[in-house]
Motif scaffolding. Sequence first.
Motif, short mmCIF file in Angstrom:
data_model
loop_
_atom_site.label_atom_id
_atom_site.label_comp_id
_atom_site.label_asym_id
_atom_site.label_seq_id
_atom_site.Cartn_x
_atom_site.Cartn_y
_atom_site.Cartn_z
N ASP A 8 0.86 -1.19 0.00
CA ASP A 8 0.00 0.00 0.00
C ASP A 8 0.89 1.24 0.00
O ASP A 8 1.38 1.67 1.05
N PHE A 9 1.13 1.81 -1.18
CA PHE A 9 2.06 2.94 -1.28
C PHE A 9 1.56 4.16 -0.52
O PHE A 9 2.36 4.93 0.03
N ASP A 10 0.27 4.37 -0.47
CA ASP A 10 -0.27 5.51 0.27
C ASP A 10 0.09 5.39 1.75
O ASP A 10 0.59 6.35 2.36
N ALA A 11 -0.11 4.21 2.32
CA ALA A 11 0.23 3.99 3.72
C ALA A 11 1.74 4.12 3.94
O ALA A 11 2.19 4.67 4.97
N THR A 12 2.51 3.64 2.98
CA THR A 12 3.97 3.72 3.09
C THR A 12 4.44 5.17 3.12
O THR A 12 5.28 5.55 3.95
N LEU A 13 3.88 5.98 2.24
CA LEU A 13 4.28 7.38 2.19
C LEU A 13 3.84 8.14 3.44
O LEU A 13 4.56 9.01 3.94
N LYS A 14 2.69 7.79 3.96
CA LYS A 14 2.24 8.44 5.20
C LYS A 14 3.14 8.06 6.36
O LYS A 14 3.33 8.85 7.30
N MET A 50 2.90 4.55 -7.90
CA MET A 50 3.64 5.39 -6.95
C MET A 50 3.26 6.86 -7.13
O MET A 50 3.04 7.58 -6.15
N LEU A 51 3.17 7.30 -8.37
CA LEU A 51 2.74 8.68 -8.62
C LEU A 51 1.34 8.92 -8.07
O LEU A 51 1.08 9.95 -7.44
N ASP A 52 0.45 7.97 -8.27
CA ASP A 52 -0.93 8.12 -7.79
C ASP A 52 -0.96 8.25 -6.27
O ASP A 52 -1.74 9.03 -5.72
N ALA A 53 -0.11 7.49 -5.58
CA ALA A 53 -0.07 7.57 -4.12
C ALA A 53 0.54 8.88 -3.66
O ALA A 53 0.09 9.48 -2.67
N VAL A 95 -4.03 7.08 -13.63
CA VAL A 95 -3.81 7.98 -12.49
C VAL A 95 -5.18 8.51 -12.06
O VAL A 95 -5.88 9.15 -12.85
N GLN A 96 -5.55 8.24 -10.81
CA GLN A 96 -6.90 8.53 -10.35
C GLN A 96 -6.98 9.72 -9.40
O GLN A 96 -8.09 10.20 -9.13
N ASN A 97 -5.85 10.18 -8.89
CA ASN A 97 -5.89 11.17 -7.81
C ASN A 97 -5.46 12.56 -8.24
O ASN A 97 -4.96 13.35 -7.43
#
Length: 347
Positions: free
Chosen positions: A215-221, A239-242, A270-272
């Motif tokens: 989960d790249f979002d969780a990783t970046l947080k 990764m870009l999306d996260a 890319v969704q975000n």
Amino acid sequence: MATGGMDEASNMKVVLKHYVSGSPQETDMHLTAGTIKLKVPKDSNSIILKNLYLSCDPYMIFKMMKLERQLTDPYVLGSPITGYGVAKVLDSAHPGFAKDDLVWGITGWEEYSLISDPKNFFKIQHTDVPLSYYAGILGMPGITAYIGFYELCAPKKGDYVFVSAACGAVGQLVGQFAKLHGCHVVGSAGSPEKVGILKNKFGFDEAFNYKDEPDFDATLKRHCPEGIDIYFDNVGGKMLDAVLLNLRPHARIAVCGMISQYNREQPDGVQNLSSMVSKEARMQGYLATNYYHLYPKYLEMILPLIKESKVVYVEDVADGLENAPKALVGIFSGRNIGKQVVAVNCL
């Protein structure tokens, strides 16, 4: 080795056998023998080069494909592939180059190359650093890092910087530039060994192995709890999306490459992007070739940093032209550690 007198030599070449789709393979290329005259044609503007080092770069995959829309022409089947390299001038009919000059620019993947129009070659003036550096930190990858970070991202002291593919030719420099600028730097790479290099050799504050992170979002947080002011994007995709979910206000994104997408028949969406609006962020792609007029400025900055060991550079050198296809293919699976270079000849 001379085959027909001093004016002619045997010339081994790396040739593309067929256009590729998906991941390139060593078998898409082969080594073939030929000969070359070591004297420039009369009434020409040419130079003859002895190639010393060749650079393996991700953009080369596009030249191995036959796509309807791309920025550069594909390689010619049966002809040597081309790329950035470091070479010695053996003969010249061009007023800007003389015999024994050292140069870097786009050359053939072969022992010797005839360059009919060398206007885009740079003469090497500083030889108190490794010549192979002109395929990396002192060549195209170096100015790519410099332009993307300093010119496009306009860093400020205290910025939170995230670099993907941070152990590669460009990423390792961006991270070190950011640390020298007083930024907090996080990087991602594809193995525990590379993560260790980021933290222990390049001085990144944090680093993680993206292959261990579902989960790249969780990783970046977790690694960027304050959010991200600057993202230097070498991989694109998920990764870009996260990253888009973790931007700080007025964040800047330099889109340097998207290596995670190069081999995919159906690229990740890319969704975000709506985060760009709410954070008033800026994202820009660029081509280093459009900034070569700043190369002298870059050299003025980087050469003292190298000589004072304030910036270090890791190379992965493959020895011999026969190992060039394996070296090139390896960069798309992350087999290399640092800048992948092929050593063709010795001075």
